[in-house]
Design an enzyme around this catalytic site. Structure first.
Site, PDB file in Angstrom:
ATOM      1  N   HIS A 121     -30.016  24.637 148.948  1.00  0.00           N
ATOM      2  CA  HIS A 121     -29.756  24.855 150.371  1.00  0.00           C
ATOM      3  C   HIS A 121     -31.020  25.185 151.154  1.00  0.00           C
ATOM      4  O   HIS A 121     -30.959  25.804 152.209  1.00  0.00           O
ATOM      5  CB  HIS A 121     -28.690  25.947 150.547  1.00  0.00           C
ATOM      6  CG  HIS A 121     -27.363  25.532 149.981  1.00  0.00           C
ATOM      7  ND1 HIS A 121     -26.390  26.420 149.596  1.00  0.00           N
ATOM      8  CD2 HIS A 121     -26.856  24.302 149.705  1.00  0.00           C
ATOM      9  CE1 HIS A 121     -25.343  25.748 149.118  1.00  0.00           C
ATOM     10  NE2 HIS A 121     -25.614  24.473 149.174  1.00  0.00           N
ATOM     11  N   THR A 192     -21.621  32.787 141.505  1.00  0.00           N
ATOM     12  CA  THR A 192     -21.163  31.776 142.462  1.00  0.00           C
ATOM     13  C   THR A 192     -19.689  31.490 142.246  1.00  0.00           C
ATOM     14  O   THR A 192     -19.196  31.528 141.116  1.00  0.00           O
ATOM     15  CB  THR A 192     -21.967  30.463 142.329  1.00  0.00           C
ATOM     16  OG1 THR A 192     -21.372  29.466 143.170  1.00  0.00           O
ATOM     17  CG2 THR A 192     -22.020  29.937 140.913  1.00  0.00           C
TER      18      THR A 192
END
Ligand SMILES: [Zn+2]
Length: 241
Positions: A121, A192
């Site tokens: 990201h 995550t």
């Protein structure tokens, strides 16, 4: 030694190539908020009646730059690497082929000294002009009277090198991540919930021997069989190794 930690250590010792696939939970022990918990970044936006998917979105930045760059942000000190970043970096420095693929943009793996890091990201180390693509350091960015960072050359909006909603991860970063996962014989998925695309689909390229999950809650890895699930904080767990 805790039997689960002993097992993890055995997997790490026998593996030639390790991929550590991490998310927001890797950085929470550095004091960085995650996205969805009570103090999470998205939860805070929602409290201000802002939809994170709309705000952290490239269309919104272009149409409402003044709102985007003045959005409420959690106050925090510059974060430091925690035990998770440090243990992984130390393993790499001791000659282990351990490649990090992260969904975080905080650069804490590199700050801890880790070399092999793919940032799905993007990152905050540099910003760039959306018109001429010229790069800037965050601290040298000039802002207009509405607090919008502007390029002095063409007045374009200058933004972080972060991947926002409706943007795709860098193709090179995706390629390198995919290759790393295909080559790995141990995959550690940590901190995550595996809910964000296209990053989450990367793990299905894994064809190696062992899969370990370190997370506060169990996660759905679909067809990927998990050999070891350690319920807990990532840094706390890794520091026991
Ligand atoms: Zn420019």
């Amino acid at each position: 030694m805790d039997p689960q930690i002993k097992q993890l250590k055995a997997y790490i010792d026998e593996a030639k190539i390790i991929v550590f696939f991490g998310g927001a939970g890797v950085s929470t022990e550095s004091g960085l908020p995650d996205y969805r918990s009570r103090e999470g970044r998205y939860t805070k936006l929602e409290k201000q009646q802002l939809d994170p998917k709309k705000v952290m979105n490239i269309k919104y930045i272009m149409e409402h730059p003044e709102a985007f760059f003045n959005r409420p942000k959690p106050e925090q000190k510059p974060p430091e690497p925690n035990a998770a970043h440090q243990v992984l970096a130390a393993m790499e420095q001791n000659g282990k082929d351990i490649r990090v693929i992260t969904q975080n943009v905080d650069g804490l793996h590199q700050k801890a000294g880790h070399r092999s890091v793919q940032e799905l990201h993007g990152h905050n180390r540099t910003w760039y002009c959306m018109k001429c693509l010229r790069e800037y350091l965050p601290e040298e960015v000039q802002r207009d009277e509405q607090n919008v960072p502007r390029c002095p050359i063409d007045n374009g909006i200058v933004r972080p090198s972060v991947v926002y909603f409706r943007e795709n991860p860098d193709r090179k970063v995706m390629d390198r991540s995919k290759k790393a996962i295909q080559a790995a014989d141990l995959l550690i998925i940590a901190g995550t919930s595996l809910t964000v695309n296209p990053a989450k689909n990367l793990i299905y390229h894994f064809n190696g021997k062992r899969v370990v999950v370190i997370n506060q809650e169990a996660i759905d890895t679909k067809a990927l069989e998990v050999d070891l699930f350690i319920k807990g904080k990532v840094g706390e767990t890794l520091s026991k190794l």
